[in-house]
Design a protein around this motif. Structure first.
Motif, PDB file in Angstrom:
ATOM      1  N   LEU A  26       0.811  -1.214   0.000  1.00 13.26           N
ATOM      2  CA  LEU A  26       0.000   0.000   0.000  1.00 13.26           C
ATOM      3  C   LEU A  26       0.844   1.262   0.000  1.00 13.26           C
ATOM      4  N   SER A  27       2.129   1.149   0.355  1.00 11.53           N
ATOM      5  CA  SER A  27       2.964   2.346   0.427  1.00 11.53           C
ATOM      6  C   SER A  27       4.405   1.990   0.108  1.00 11.53           C
ATOM      7  N   ALA A  28       5.238   3.018   0.037  1.00 17.05           N
ATOM      8  CA  ALA A  28       6.668   2.830  -0.218  1.00 17.05           C
ATOM      9  C   ALA A  28       7.421   2.475   1.056  1.00 17.05           C
ATOM     10  N   HIS A  29       6.722   2.402   2.193  1.00 18.20           N
ATOM     11  CA  HIS A  29       7.332   2.065   3.486  1.00 18.20           C
ATOM     12  C   HIS A  29       8.496   2.992   3.834  1.00 18.20           C
ATOM     13  N   ASN A  30       8.358   4.250   3.474  1.00 14.12           N
ATOM     14  CA  ASN A  30       9.380   5.253   3.769  1.00 14.12           C
ATOM     15  C   ASN A  30       8.768   6.611   3.446  1.00 14.12           C
ATOM     16  N   SER A  31       8.713   7.504   4.447  1.00 14.09           N
ATOM     17  CA  SER A  31       8.073   8.805   4.234  1.00 14.09           C
ATOM     18  C   SER A  31       8.716   9.581   3.092  1.00 14.09           C
ATOM     19  N   PHE A  32      10.039   9.559   3.047  1.00 16.79           N
ATOM     20  CA  PHE A  32      10.759  10.358   2.055  1.00 16.79           C
ATOM     21  C   PHE A  32      10.516   9.815   0.649  1.00 16.79           C
ATOM     22  N   LEU A  33      10.550   8.484   0.507  1.00  4.64           N
ATOM     23  CA  LEU A  33      10.273   7.886  -0.799  1.00  4.64           C
ATOM     24  C   LEU A  33       8.804   8.038  -1.172  1.00  4.64           C
ATOM     25  N   SER A  34       7.918   8.003  -0.171  1.00  8.86           N
ATOM     26  CA  SER A  34       6.495   8.219  -0.441  1.00  8.86           C
ATOM     27  C   SER A  34       6.271   9.583  -1.076  1.00  8.86           C
ATOM     28  N   VAL A  35       6.848  10.596  -0.463  1.00 12.17           N
ATOM     29  CA  VAL A  35       6.704  11.963  -0.987  1.00 12.17           C
ATOM     30  C   VAL A  35       7.339  12.070  -2.369  1.00 12.17           C
ATOM     31  N   LEU A  36       8.506  11.461  -2.528  1.00 16.00           N
ATOM     32  CA  LEU A  36       9.226  11.526  -3.799  1.00 16.00           C
ATOM     33  C   LEU A  36       8.448  10.838  -4.921  1.00 16.00           C
ATOM     34  N   VAL A  37       7.900   9.647  -4.633  1.00 19.20           N
ATOM     35  CA  VAL A  37       7.123   8.910  -5.635  1.00 19.20           C
ATOM     36  C   VAL A  37       5.821   9.636  -5.951  1.00 19.20           C
ATOM     37  N   ASN A  38       5.155  10.150  -4.920  1.00 19.06           N
ATOM     38  CA  ASN A  38       3.826  10.733  -5.100  1.00 19.06           C
ATOM     39  C   ASN A  38       3.854  12.132  -5.698  1.00 19.06           C
ATOM     40  N   THR A  39       4.787  12.973  -5.222  1.00 18.36           N
ATOM     41  CA  THR A  39       4.773  14.392  -5.628  1.00 18.36           C
ATOM     42  C   THR A  39       6.125  14.888  -6.132  1.00 18.36           C
ATOM     43  N   GLY A  40       7.078  13.993  -6.346  1.00 17.38           N
ATOM     44  CA  GLY A  40       8.336  14.346  -6.979  1.00 17.38           C
ATOM     45  C   GLY A  40       9.190  15.312  -6.166  1.00 17.38           C
ATOM     46  N   LEU A  41      10.115  15.948  -6.848  1.00 20.86           N
ATOM     47  CA  LEU A  41      11.035  16.883  -6.189  1.00 20.86           C
ATOM     48  C   LEU A  41      10.309  18.100  -5.635  1.00 20.86           C
ATOM     49  N   VAL A  42       9.232  18.505  -6.287  1.00 17.82           N
ATOM     50  CA  VAL A  42       8.462  19.665  -5.798  1.00 17.82           C
ATOM     51  C   VAL A  42       7.937  19.381  -4.390  1.00 17.82           C
ATOM     52  N   GLY A  43       7.279  18.239  -4.219  1.00 18.11           N
ATOM     53  CA  GLY A  43       6.764  17.872  -2.898  1.00 18.11           C
ATOM     54  C   GLY A  43       7.868  17.613  -1.901  1.00 18.11           C
ATOM     55  N   MET A  44       8.968  16.982  -2.356  1.00 17.84           N
ATOM     56  CA  MET A  44      10.068  16.646  -1.449  1.00 17.84           C
ATOM     57  C   MET A  44      10.724  17.895  -0.872  1.00 17.84           C
ATOM     58  N   LEU A  45      10.936  18.914  -1.686  1.00 17.57           N
ATOM     59  CA  LEU A  45      11.566  20.147  -1.197  1.00 17.57           C
ATOM     60  C   LEU A  45      10.701  20.818  -0.134  1.00 17.57           C
TER      61      LEU A  45
END
Length: 325
Positions: free
Chosen positions: A231-250
């Motif tokens: 259901l998830s990437a099992h990692n908050s940072f990878l979740s944000v990166l996969v879902n919203t890319g660099l824009v969301g990660m920054l």
């Protein structure tokens, strides 16, 4: 707090480039409702309770979330604790908060005896290596702190002691942290390494805006061909990166830095911020295995939102202020 909301605003807009409008907006609505209810609870508590009552209620909330998750697991899998990063995560928050309140004599041990026992049992019973490591790191920072914040000299002494203990009894320490996992499971993160590799490939395919909130993570298996459902990437940072890319990660990294800096600065005036800072570090560490921030994991995320809200609202109260500040 507004910076965290911006992460979820970007997530809400991700249907514009990822499609799946119903799945994305349904989950984003759930997240915003969760944050709104937690914010409302905190506002009501701040208006009607002393700070001592507020932190006690937060401990009780974390325990309720912990045992609701544990009971749900028992109904599905049978009586007993099962391997999870869900209730062990919320139990860790309650346990560290109790320990900090006792260390700085804001509560007596007798007042928190049962919350400590209940939190410890669930934290240990969840057999989550990530929660074990995060909690131990939190204790390390907590007991290296004085009322006005982290004491570098004490931290160095504790680190040297921990290294010495590990050197002398490394087998016993490792067997505890391993929590019943095999060597192969430890090296692969009990399957997470395959998910993380797929998450990296997904990021490479959509680096700027990501693949859509929630749907990006849930499509990792079908899209990149590993043989199990997740259901998830099992990692908050990878979740944000996969879902919203660099824009969301920054934006997400900016929020984490802002949250940490606020606690660090407030710790010079308010001892509760000194207690919350190790909890913040433990949450960030645990986020490497459980995306309570990023994907939102229901009751666990609610506990994290409570800690975040309390961190940002502390400046408005004089309770637990350090004398002379």
């Amino acid at each position: 707090m507004s910076t965290l909301l911006m992460v979820y605003v970007i997530a809400a807009l991700s249907f514009l480039w990822a499609g799946n409008i119903f799945s994305i907006l349904f989950k984003v609505t759930e997240v915003f409702v969760n944050i709104y209810i937690i914010g409302l609870i905190l506002v009501l508590l701040f208006r009607s309770c002393s700070m001592k009552q507020i932190v006690y209620y937060i401990i009780l909330f974390c325990l309720m979330a912990t045992y609701a998750e544990a009971l749900s697991d028992m109904i599905r899998k049978g009586v007993g604790f099962h391997h999870t990063n869900a209730y062990s995560y919320s139990a860790m928050i309650a346990l560290l908060l109790c320990a900090g309140l006792i260390k700085f004599r804001l509560f007596r041990f007798a007042e928190l005896r049962w919350p400590i026992i209940l939190a410890f049992v669930a934290w240990l019973g969840g057999t989550s290596t990530a929660s074990y490591i995060a909690c131990l790191a939190g204790f390390l920072l907590l007991y290296s702190s004085i009322k006005t914040g982290l004491n570098i000299r004490n931290a160095l002494i504790v680190i040297v002691l921990c290294v010495g203990i590990y050197t002398i009894a490394d087998d016993a320490v490792y067997s505890f942290i391993r929590a019943g996992h095999t060597e192969d499971e430890m090296q692969s993160g009990t399957g997470r390494s395959v998910i993380w590799e797929a998450a990296y490939l997904s990021f490479k395919d959509n680096p700027i805006l990501g693949s859509g909130f929630v749907v990006g993570e849930r499509e990792l298996g079908p899209k990149y061909g590993f043989g199990f459902h997740q259901l998830s990437a099992h990692n908050s940072f990878l979740s944000v990166l996969v879902n919203t890319g660099l824009v969301g990660m920054l934006i997400f990294l900016r929020f984490l830095c802002k949250w940490g800096m606020i606690l660090y600065k407030q710790s010079k005036q308010n001892v509760l911020s000194t207690i919350l800072f190790p909890i913040y570090i433990a949450i960030v560490i645990n986020s490497a295995a459980c995306p309570a921030l990023g994907s939102d994991w229901g009751p666990v995320a609610s506990c994290v939102y409570l800690v975040i809200g309390l961190s940002f609202m502390l400046a408005k109260r004089s309770d637990f202020r350090i004398s002379g500040s």
